[in-house]
Design a protein around this motif. Structure first.
Motif, PDB file in Angstrom:
ATOM      1  N   LYS A 156       0.833  -1.030  -0.177  1.00  0.00           N
ATOM      2  CA  LYS A 156      -0.123   0.059  -0.103  1.00  0.00           C
ATOM      3  C   LYS A 156       0.869   1.322  -0.065  1.00  0.00           C
ATOM      4  O   LYS A 156       1.494   1.482   0.910  1.00  0.00           O
ATOM      5  N   ALA A 157       1.193   1.872  -1.221  1.00  0.00           N
ATOM      6  CA  ALA A 157       1.936   3.152  -1.070  1.00  0.00           C
ATOM      7  C   ALA A 157       1.093   3.919  -2.205  1.00  0.00           C
ATOM      8  O   ALA A 157       0.644   3.888  -3.129  1.00  0.00           O
ATOM      9  N   GLY A 204       3.031   1.639   3.698  1.00  0.00           N
ATOM     10  CA  GLY A 204       2.683   0.933   4.725  1.00  0.00           C
ATOM     11  C   GLY A 204       1.760  -0.330   4.617  1.00  0.00           C
ATOM     12  O   GLY A 204       1.559  -0.670   3.288  1.00  0.00           O
ATOM     13  N   ASP A 205       1.371  -0.887   5.470  1.00  0.00           N
ATOM     14  CA  ASP A 205       0.160  -1.768   5.629  1.00  0.00           C
ATOM     15  C   ASP A 205       0.374  -2.549   7.088  1.00  0.00           C
ATOM     16  O   ASP A 205       0.072  -2.044   7.764  1.00  0.00           O
ATOM     17  N   VAL A 238      11.241  -1.465  11.725  1.00  0.00           N
ATOM     18  CA  VAL A 238      10.568  -1.618  10.428  1.00  0.00           C
ATOM     19  C   VAL A 238      10.469  -0.150   9.589  1.00  0.00           C
ATOM     20  O   VAL A 238      10.714  -0.118   8.585  1.00  0.00           O
ATOM     21  N   GLY A 239      10.158   0.829  10.578  1.00  0.00           N
ATOM     22  CA  GLY A 239      10.321   2.233   9.811  1.00  0.00           C
ATOM     23  C   GLY A 239      11.390   2.810   9.192  1.00  0.00           C
ATOM     24  O   GLY A 239      11.588   3.295   8.110  1.00  0.00           O
ATOM     25  N   GLU A 240      12.548   2.467  10.087  1.00  0.00           N
ATOM     26  CA  GLU A 240      13.910   2.953   9.571  1.00  0.00           C
ATOM     27  C   GLU A 240      14.290   2.248   8.361  1.00  0.00           C
ATOM     28  O   GLU A 240      14.819   2.761   7.461  1.00  0.00           O
ATOM     29  N   THR A 241      13.907   0.762   8.289  1.00  0.00           N
ATOM     30  CA  THR A 241      14.150  -0.100   7.293  1.00  0.00           C
ATOM     31  C   THR A 241      13.648   0.541   6.013  1.00  0.00           C
ATOM     32  O   THR A 241      14.211   0.195   4.929  1.00  0.00           O
ATOM     33  N   VAL A 242      12.389   0.487   6.227  1.00  0.00           N
ATOM     34  CA  VAL A 242      11.580   1.125   4.889  1.00  0.00           C
ATOM     35  C   VAL A 242      12.084   2.488   4.445  1.00  0.00           C
ATOM     36  O   VAL A 242      12.271   2.700   3.320  1.00  0.00           O
ATOM     37  N   ARG A 243      12.450   3.395   5.224  1.00  0.00           N
ATOM     38  CA  ARG A 243      12.710   4.586   4.776  1.00  0.00           C
ATOM     39  C   ARG A 243      14.224   4.845   4.141  1.00  0.00           C
ATOM     40  O   ARG A 243      14.371   5.408   2.961  1.00  0.00           O
ATOM     41  N   GLN A 244      15.000   3.999   4.641  1.00  0.00           N
ATOM     42  CA  GLN A 244      16.308   3.712   4.176  1.00  0.00           C
ATOM     43  C   GLN A 244      16.186   3.130   2.603  1.00  0.00           C
ATOM     44  O   GLN A 244      16.848   3.295   1.741  1.00  0.00           O
ATOM     45  N   ALA A 245      15.302   2.074   2.434  1.00  0.00           N
ATOM     46  CA  ALA A 245      15.132   1.468   1.230  1.00  0.00           C
ATOM     47  C   ALA A 245      14.629   2.342   0.176  1.00  0.00           C
ATOM     48  O   ALA A 245      14.977   2.440  -0.809  1.00  0.00           O
ATOM     49  N   THR A 256       8.832  10.979   3.025  1.00  0.00           N
ATOM     50  CA  THR A 256       8.355   9.541   3.285  1.00  0.00           C
ATOM     51  C   THR A 256       7.695   9.497   4.454  1.00  0.00           C
ATOM     52  O   THR A 256       8.306   9.664   5.374  1.00  0.00           O
ATOM     53  N   ARG A 257       6.485   8.859   4.422  1.00  0.00           N
ATOM     54  CA  ARG A 257       5.718   8.881   5.599  1.00  0.00           C
ATOM     55  C   ARG A 257       5.375   7.135   5.885  1.00  0.00           C
ATOM     56  O   ARG A 257       4.476   6.744   4.993  1.00  0.00           O
ATOM     57  N   VAL A 258       5.962   6.510   6.734  1.00  0.00           N
ATOM     58  CA  VAL A 258       5.843   5.130   7.024  1.00  0.00           C
ATOM     59  C   VAL A 258       4.534   4.826   8.050  1.00  0.00           C
ATOM     60  O   VAL A 258       4.570   5.632   9.054  1.00  0.00           O
ATOM     61  N   VAL A 259       3.583   4.027   7.543  1.00  0.00           N
ATOM     62  CA  VAL A 259       2.395   3.956   8.361  1.00  0.00           C
ATOM     63  C   VAL A 259       2.366   2.242   8.553  1.00  0.00           C
ATOM     64  O   VAL A 259       1.778   1.576   7.448  1.00  0.00           O
ATOM     65  N   PHE A 260       2.501   1.657   9.486  1.00  0.00           N
ATOM     66  CA  PHE A 260       2.424   0.095   9.751  1.00  0.00           C
ATOM     67  C   PHE A 260       1.477  -0.038  10.893  1.00  0.00           C
ATOM     68  O   PHE A 260       1.439   0.715  12.029  1.00  0.00           O
ATOM     69  N   ALA A 261       0.968  -1.110  10.650  1.00  0.00           N
ATOM     70  CA  ALA A 261       0.293  -1.693  12.190  1.00  0.00           C
ATOM     71  C   ALA A 261       0.463  -3.237  12.061  1.00  0.00           C
ATOM     72  O   ALA A 261       0.793  -3.878  11.165  1.00  0.00           O
ATOM     73  N   PRO A 262       0.564  -3.942  13.350  1.00  0.00           N
ATOM     74  CA  PRO A 262       0.537  -5.323  13.376  1.00  0.00           C
ATOM     75  C   PRO A 262      -0.683  -6.130  12.284  1.00  0.00           C
ATOM     76  O   PRO A 262      -1.565  -5.583  12.353  1.00  0.00           O
TER      77      PRO A 262
END
Length: 398
Positions: free
Chosen positions: A62-63, A88-89, A102-109, A129-135
């Protein structure tokens, strides 16, 4: 695991009177979304393997890319509001009390992909980049945590692939790859990466409509813009002179002389996401890099999904690969179609698989069925290894 092979009849795509094929290139906002989502998925998989020794539950498919704003003029320009990516998702950030970045990994990628492919975009300045995740749900998380139990699919999903590419499909793909190649960008450093190609074939006549902006920093006037546009069209005509079509090339069809910057397609960053076009995962190319209107396809967005257990991702890529392998083994086949599906909760490595082939004149299915089955069964047997290749990002998805 069920494998069905059948011969089908009908006019092959390349022999039909009309054909429509599209490709959204490297810097198109939809392709950016697909590409950064896949980069994030690969990075998360690597992070989980390094720190946990296994793939935890995640999906990053989801982006939404929200277009920014900028001011452009001949010879200059500036970004006034950055492009924003919301990505995110679901992702696992804690296992047995242990946290995962998780968030740091996605931003760096995301920043790494931008730096490697869009040199005109400054991560953190032109692009945020805004990272939005939930379990994920307990049921889906359990898919990845049941020890040695066979990985089961986290969705009821299917996909279709085909081979070989038609001459029209091959040309559309080659045009975008040429325009975004290192050699072309060296010769034409004033062109952006946001390339879109639409091919419409009418018998042996092929209309190729292109969109590709010119960099405002290196374009000093309207006259220079239109002169450069002609040079690009001549370069295309030379490069594809041997194509088996009568080609009508069109570039930047909204251009109007005499209107200054309002009548030309300029870019500051290389992508229309700077001020015109937003983007979203799943709205662009299929897993083989094309949007082919005459071919079967699936409804899944391939990019960003977890390749350990999401059948929609695995089969979207594998169906095209398997079709290519079958055609390579039996090159006399005119067309090969592969369809794959599995139910949620069933082993992802044991899909229902259907292979349809268009036979050459005078041939019978019995002439090739054994070879088709050998190729398909061998590839399906190595599905765990293939999923590992997807986890490592070894197969393109857009």
């Amino acid at each position: 695991m069920s494998l069905v092979v059948e011969a089908i009849t009908g006019t092959p795509v390349s022999e039909r009177r009309i054909e429509l094929v599209e490709r959204k290139g490297l810097g198109h906002p939809d392709t950016i979304c697909d590409s950064v989502a896949e980069a994030a998925a690969v990075a998360l998989g690597r992070m989980y393997l390094d720190r946990l020794g296994a793939i935890a539950h995640y999906n990053v498919d989801k982006a939404l890319l929200v277009a920014g704003q900028c001011v452009k003029r001949f010879g200059g320009g500036e970004v006034t509001r950055p492009i924003e990516l919301i990505i995110g998702d679901r992702a696992t950030d804690v296992v047995n009390g242990r946290s995962f970045p998780v968030g740091e990994t996605v931003r760096q990628a995301v920043d790494g992909w931008l730096g490697a492919h869009l040199p005109g975009v400054r991560p953190g300045k032109d692009f945020v980049t805004r990272v939005v995740f939930a379990p994920g749900s307990e049921e889906l998380r359990r898919v990845y945590t049941e020890g040695d139990v066979e990985i089961v699919s986290n969705d009821t999903s299917g996909a279709s692939g085909y081979a070989p590419l038609s001459p029209t499909e091959g040309l559309v793909l080659a045009v975008e790859q040429f325009l975004n190649s290192a050699g072309f960008k060296t010769a034409f450093p004033d062109t952006g990466q946001d390339v879109k190609v639409m091919g419409v074939r009418d018998d042996e006549r092929l209309s190729v409509t292109l969109a590709m902006p010119l960099g405002c920093l290196l374009t000093q006037s309207e006259a220079a813009y239109f002169a450069r546009k002609e040079e690009i069209l001549h370069a295309l005509a030379r490069r594809f002179a041997s194509a088996p079509f009568e080609i009508d090339w069109r570039l930047n069809c909204l251009d109007r002389r005499g209107r200054g910057t309002e009548g030309v397609y300029l870019t500051l960053t290389g992508t229309s996401a700077e001020d015109a076009d937003s983007g979203q995962v799943g709205r662009g190319n299929r897993a083989n890099g094309l949007i082919a209107f005459s071919r079967p396809t699936g409804g899944e967005a391939t990019a960003g999904k977890n390749p350990a257990a999401h059948a929609g991702k695995v089969y979207s890529v594998l169906s095209h690969r398997l079709a290519r392998l079958i055609h390579a083994r039996c090159p006399g086949l005119i067309e090969v179609y592969v369809h794959m599906v599995v139910r949620i909760g069933e082993p992802v490595d044991r899909p229902w698989t259907g292979v349809q082939v268009v036979l050459p004149a005078g041939a019978a299915l019995g002439d090739v069925e054994r070879e088709i089955r050998q190729v398909a069964e061998a590839e399906l047997a190595r599905l765990p290894a293939f999923r590992g290749e997807l986890i490592r990002g070894e197969h393109p998805v857009c």
